[in-house]
Design a protein around this motif. Structure first.
Motif, short mmCIF file in Angstrom:
data_model
loop_
_atom_site.label_atom_id
_atom_site.label_comp_id
_atom_site.label_asym_id
_atom_site.label_seq_id
_atom_site.Cartn_x
_atom_site.Cartn_y
_atom_site.Cartn_z
N ARG A 242 0.83 -1.21 0.00
CA ARG A 242 0.00 0.00 0.00
C ARG A 242 0.86 1.25 0.00
O ARG A 242 0.60 2.20 -0.75
N LEU A 243 1.88 1.28 0.82
CA LEU A 243 2.75 2.46 0.89
C LEU A 243 3.44 2.72 -0.43
O LEU A 243 3.59 3.87 -0.86
N SER A 245 2.31 1.92 -3.45
CA SER A 245 1.30 2.45 -4.38
C SER A 245 0.97 3.90 -4.07
O SER A 245 0.87 4.74 -4.98
N ASP A 246 0.83 4.21 -2.77
CA ASP A 246 0.50 5.58 -2.38
C ASP A 246 1.65 6.54 -2.68
O ASP A 246 1.42 7.71 -3.02
N THR A 247 2.87 6.05 -2.57
CA THR A 247 4.02 6.89 -2.92
C THR A 247 4.00 7.25 -4.40
O THR A 247 4.25 8.41 -4.77
N HIS A 249 1.40 7.52 -6.23
CA HIS A 249 0.30 8.48 -6.39
C HIS A 249 0.74 9.88 -5.97
O HIS A 249 0.49 10.87 -6.68
N LEU A 250 1.41 9.97 -4.81
CA LEU A 250 1.86 11.28 -4.33
C LEU A 250 2.88 11.89 -5.29
O LEU A 250 2.81 13.09 -5.61
N THR A 266 9.06 5.24 1.17
CA THR A 266 7.62 5.15 0.97
C THR A 266 6.85 5.61 2.21
O THR A 266 5.62 5.44 2.26
N LEU A 304 2.67 10.73 3.74
CA LEU A 304 1.57 10.24 2.90
C LEU A 304 0.22 10.51 3.55
O LEU A 304 0.04 10.27 4.75
N GLY A 306 -3.59 9.30 4.29
CA GLY A 306 -4.02 7.94 4.54
C GLY A 306 -5.37 7.60 3.95
O GLY A 306 -5.53 6.59 3.27
N HIS A 307 -6.36 8.45 4.18
CA HIS A 307 -7.73 8.14 3.80
C HIS A 307 -8.15 8.99 2.59
O HIS A 307 -7.54 10.02 2.30
N TRP A 311 -6.50 12.61 0.79
CA TRP A 311 -5.98 12.78 -0.57
C TRP A 311 -6.73 13.90 -1.29
O TRP A 311 -6.11 14.72 -1.99
#
Length: 325
Positions: A242-243, A245-247, A249-250, A266, A304, A306-307, A311
Motif C-alpha cells: 500500500r505504501l 502504491s500511495d508513494t 500516487h503522491l 515510501t 503520505l 491515509g484516507h 488525498w
C-alpha cells in the motif's frame, strides 16, 4: 545547561501542529499533518490485558518481545536486543557507550544524532572518524548506505525507516563488535505515541546501554503491542504494498504540478521547488502541514495521506496553486 535558541533551531523536527494552528487557524480535526514520516494507517492495536497497565513489566514480557523482534528482523545470534522508550531514548545515550571524541555524521540527516554527541562534548565532522553514524535509509533524502561505507571502529546504523525496504537492512552486521543498529516501532507501524524502539548490536555495548537506561525502559502496553505487531507478517506485507502504491500516487500529483527530483522512502517524499517556504504557507492555508528545512530554500518533505478525504484535501490545495516552481 539549556540549549541556545540557535541550537534548538538546528534540531527541527516534523510535527509542531500547535504552532501551525496558531498561525493559520482551524481546529485540530481540520488539519492534515504531512510533516512526519509516520504511517498514516497504523497497525490496529489489540485489547490489552489488565496486567499490562497494572503491573511492572516482567522479564517474560521483555523476552517475548525480543524473540519476536529477533525473528522479524532476522537478528543474528551473536547480537543482543534491547527494547527502549523509542529509538530517541537510545540516541540520546549512544555517545556514552563509545570511545573517542570525534564522530562522523554526513549531512543532511536526522539532526538528533549530532545533537546527542555534541551534548556529550564530542566533535561532529563530515570526514573519516573512528565513530560513525548513518541513517539508513537517510532522512530526508532516502540515501542507502553500502556495506563498504560502514567500516568505522564504532558504527551506529539508524534503520528507523528501513522496515519499508527490508531487503536493504544491515542487520546482519549487528553482531559485529562496535556496531549498533537502531529500529523504530513508531514509523512503519504508525504508532509513534506508543514510544517503542530497539537497539540491536554488540552485546558489550547493549549491556552498557541496558545499565544506563535502568529497569523497565518500556511500558507494559508497548511490550504487548510490539510483540503482536512484529508477528503480524501479513499486515507488514500488505502495508509495504500500500505504501509503495500511495508513494507513486503522491509523486504523480507533485511532479505534475512542477515539483522536481522526488526521492525519500515510501513513508515520506522529498521534493525540490522554487520556494519551499511559500509552498508550505500555501498548504497551511489549506490546513495541510508539511516539512521544510533550515538548510535549504528548495526542499519540502511530505508524508503520505491515509484516507480518501485526506488525498482530496491535498489535491484541492495543489489544484488551487498555479505552479510549485
Amino acid at each position: 545547561m539549556h540549549a541556545t535558541q540557535t541550537e534548538q533551531s538546528k534540531r527541527d523536527h516534523g510535527g509542531g501542529l500547535d504552532a501551525a494552528m496558531a498561525e493559520f487557524g482551524g481546529a485540530r480535526q481540520d488539519w492534515l499533518d504531512l510533516s512526519t514520516g509516520i504511517n498514516p494507517i497504523p497497525w490496529p492495536l489489540p485489547v490489552f490485558t489488565s496486567d499490562a497497565w497494572t503491573r511492572l513489566p516482567d522479564r517474560q514480557a521483555v523476552n517475548l518481545l525480543c524473540d519476536a523482534a529477533r525473528q522479524f528482523w532476522n537478528v543474528p545470534d551473536g547480537a543482543d536486543i534491547l527494547p527502549c522508550h523509542g529509538a530517541s531514548a537510545a540516541i540520546a545515550r549512544l555517545p556514552a557507550l563509545m570511545q573517542g571524541d570525534t564522530v562522523q555524521i554526513t549531512t543532511p540527516t536526522y539532526n538528533e544524532h549530532a545533537a546527542s554527541f555534541r551534548n556529550h562534548t564530542w566533535q561532529v565532522v563530515e570526514d573519516n572518524a573512528d565513530t560513525r553514524v548513518v541513517v539508513h535509509p537517510n532522512n530526508p533524502d532516502g540515501r542507502l548506505w553500502r556495506v563498504g561505507e560502514l567500516n568505522a571502529d564504532f558504527t551506529v546504523i539508524d534503520e528507523s525507516f528501513c522496515d519499508v525496504c527490508p531487503d536493504e537492512t544491515h542487520i546482519a552486521r549487528a553482531a559485529t563488535p562496535g556496531t549498533i543498529v537502531l529500529k523504530s516501532f513508531g514509523k512503519f507501524w504508525g504508532l509513534a505515541g506508543l514510544r517503542l524502539g530497539f537497539a540491536i548490536g554488540d552485546p558489550k555495548l547493549i549491556a552498557h546501554l541496558r545499565e544506563i537506561l535502568g529497569p523497565w525502559p518500556v511500558s507494559g502496553p508497548a511490550l504487548e503491542a510490539g510483540e503482536q505487531a512484529l508477528k503480524d507478517l501479513t499486515w507488514a506485507q500488505e502495508t509495504r504494498a500500500r505504501l509503495s502504491s500511495d508513494t507513486d500516487h503522491l509523486d504523480a500529483i507533485m511532479t505534475a504540478a512542477g515539483a522536481q527530483n522526488p526521492r525519500g522512502t515510501t513513508l515520506f517524499r522529498l521534493y525540490e521547488v522554487a520556494d519551499a517556504k511559500a509552498l508550505q504557507n500555501h498548504m497551511a492555508r489549506h490546513h495541510i502541514w508539511t516539512r521544510i528545512f533550515p538548510y535549504s530554500e528548495t526542499y519540502i518533505r511530505l508524508g503520505l495521506p491515509g484516507h480518501p478525504h485526506e488525498w482530496a484535501q491535498l489535491e484541492t490545495a495543489i489544484a488551487e496553486m498555479e505552479h510549485l516552481v
